[in-house]
Scaffold this motif. Sequence first.
Motif, PDB file in Angstrom:
ATOM      1  N   SER A 144      30.662  62.795  65.036  1.00  0.00           N
ATOM      2  CA  SER A 144      31.478  62.533  65.285  1.00  0.00           C
ATOM      3  C   SER A 144      31.330  60.830  65.551  1.00  0.00           C
ATOM      4  N   VAL A 145      32.357  59.971  65.342  1.00  0.00           N
ATOM      5  CA  VAL A 145      32.787  58.754  66.177  1.00  0.00           C
ATOM      6  C   VAL A 145      33.589  58.067  66.641  1.00  0.00           C
ATOM      7  N   THR A 185      28.063  61.200  68.495  1.00  0.00           N
ATOM      8  CA  THR A 185      27.613  62.812  68.635  1.00  0.00           C
ATOM      9  C   THR A 185      27.219  63.707  67.533  1.00  0.00           C
ATOM     10  N   ALA A 186      26.051  64.238  67.005  1.00  0.00           N
ATOM     11  CA  ALA A 186      25.453  64.788  66.243  1.00  0.00           C
ATOM     12  C   ALA A 186      25.202  66.146  66.446  1.00  0.00           C
ATOM     13  N   TYR A 203      35.531  52.958  57.577  1.00  0.00           N
ATOM     14  CA  TYR A 203      34.401  52.747  56.863  1.00  0.00           C
ATOM     15  C   TYR A 203      33.192  52.595  57.953  1.00  0.00           C
ATOM     16  N   PHE A 204      33.803  53.014  59.501  1.00  0.00           N
ATOM     17  CA  PHE A 204      32.321  52.484  59.781  1.00  0.00           C
ATOM     18  C   PHE A 204      31.325  54.278  60.645  1.00  0.00           C
ATOM     19  N   SER A 205      32.656  54.833  60.057  1.00  0.00           N
ATOM     20  CA  SER A 205      32.635  56.167  60.516  1.00  0.00           C
ATOM     21  C   SER A 205      31.898  56.761  59.073  1.00  0.00           C
ATOM     22  N   ASP A 206      32.208  56.474  58.020  1.00  0.00           N
ATOM     23  CA  ASP A 206      31.737  56.858  56.991  1.00  0.00           C
ATOM     24  C   ASP A 206      30.249  56.293  56.275  1.00  0.00           C
ATOM     25  N   PHE A 263      30.913  61.914  59.813  1.00  0.00           N
ATOM     26  CA  PHE A 263      31.946  62.170  59.873  1.00  0.00           C
ATOM     27  C   PHE A 263      32.689  61.480  60.537  1.00  0.00           C
ATOM     28  N   ASP A 264      33.087  61.938  61.763  1.00  0.00           N
ATOM     29  CA  ASP A 264      34.690  62.543  61.817  1.00  0.00           C
ATOM     30  C   ASP A 264      35.009  60.953  62.763  1.00  0.00           C
TER      31      ASP A 264
END
Length: 627
Positions: free
Chosen positions: A311-312, A322-323, A258-261, A247-248
């Motif tokens: 994305s985050v 969003t997904a 680290y949070f989006s990953d 997620f971007d």
Amino acid sequence: MTAESINRKLTAILSADAKGYSRLMGEDEVSTVQLLKECREIMAQLIQQQRGRVVDSPGDNLLAEFGSVVDATGCAVKIQEALQIKNDELSENKRLEFRIGINLGDVLVDGDRIYGDGVNIAARIEGLADPGGICISRTAYDQIKNKLELGYEYLGEHSVKNIAEPVRVYRVLAEPEAAGKVIGEKRFLGRFSRKTAMATIIILVIAAGGLIGWNIYLQRSKKVEPASLDKMTYSLPDKPSIAVLAFDNLSGDPEQEYFSDGLTEEIITALSKSTQIFVIARNSSFTYKGKPVKVQQVSEELGVRYVLEGSVRKDMERVRITAQLIDAVKGIHLWAERYDRDLKDIFAIQDDITKQIIAALHVKLTIGEDARIIAGNTNSLDAYMKYLESREYHMRMNKEDNLTSRRLLEEAISIDPEYGTAYALLGATHMLDVFLQATNSPNQSLGKAIELEQKAIALGADAHGVLGFLYTIIRQHDKAIAECQQAVELNPNSATARTFYGLALNLMGRFEEAVHELEQGVRLDPFSSSFTLRSLALAYCNVGRSEEAIEICKKAIQKAPDDLIARIIFIQAYSLAGQQEEAQKEAAEVLRINPNFSLESYAKTLGYKNQAYTDRVIATLRAAGLK
């Protein structure tokens, strides 16, 4: 508990526990125990004054019941006020702050003890409260909303561990200025007649339906060039197959990566637990991170039909996610959603995304799979955030970052001492110490790693694969096979579990089975590491498939030219194929990488259960010119 002794009743349950208790115990056991004792005495006295009773008080927890929700909530407020006065006397790092959860529910009664979902919900809600705060369930709120001089903030629905249905939760606001207020609930106001209200609802439903339909139309009309089945690197599996792209991170802060990953990996892990879906490993799907890649390319290179991207944006205590799920073969969007929520709802968002994907793929989970997929390993947002950050440091694979990862994990565990997944990663940091040569006692580090993985499993975490690999290292072959087999059964899409299982089977001499598991591992992770590739090459050597072993070794060395073990397996592959000149060239590469290489020392590292296999390998290497 006998059938004759069981009774049921409706009761108000208060559950409390202390934040940071484990940390304080580690710093000063005597003072912490004394402080805990004093806090319990305060709570017990107030509970008795409010016509309640203490049911149990293990460790830093306390469970009480009341005949009235009004009494339970009023008591909780008084407890927090009294404990605040107590904590004001102490320095900030010495304070013992309690979180309190209250639920009105049906319970089983056995003597002086109470059991059941009514109790469990109170305990889970307690975990959602702030230190020094109080949270209550909707069933409790309905009984007290107009009966106490308090305010409430609606926190939404929360999926909590081991409870089938989401629980509606409210935060109690004890400040005088909040009395009578309810924040966060959307409700119809004022002088609407029932007919007017119904008409309004109908109009809103129609409008919402139109907007949803229009959104779906827009999503599906976006141009996505279909992937070509003829160009697939691998044939499509006979089940729904998916790659979840990283997620971007739209937060504008690289430190939030680290949070989006972490969110992406949690979704991959959840989906991977189903036998009815084929899920590409993180290692391969993250290859496209930060690149302007087309969905068509991802599908063709990884051999999957579906691709999830998103994305985050994390901002203070809010998160926007969003997904969208794309059928790459047809070139259409199947599902899209945007979540604009409080950060503390992250667990519910992850579960919802996973369930929406499963529904869109028309997959029907078994009861066991459903339980494994939705069950979280912690309800603490603070602990979870530290875990995500620690995982990022751990994956950098160097001594300094590994130590940082360990520190963060220890902090996460001090927040939630039952966080099994954190224990599992903590064990992996001790194992990594051995491979990084960052320990003065490898045996002690391996022992510590095994102990932590066992604890993680006892707490419900999936740590069987790493534990199996650790048993492989210390040559406990039967235990290694048992643990690795369990890992594959629990997470059939884990390329890592398949690789560890293949290694264990190889050392046991079960070579054909090893080939199967390692081939599965490479298919799940098409951009496999040198470690996985060389393991498959070794398995091919052991079953006489020399040409395939040579091709896989070439890929392994292309990824890591100085991988000493890959070069040694290359020697075996060339020798098996009768290409002795090429084998001798690889032997020269071994000596380039390690001029002090010794067959005697290497033989001790092989670990085959049958000595004949070790002797055969050493003879092959000696024939190529190694000594």
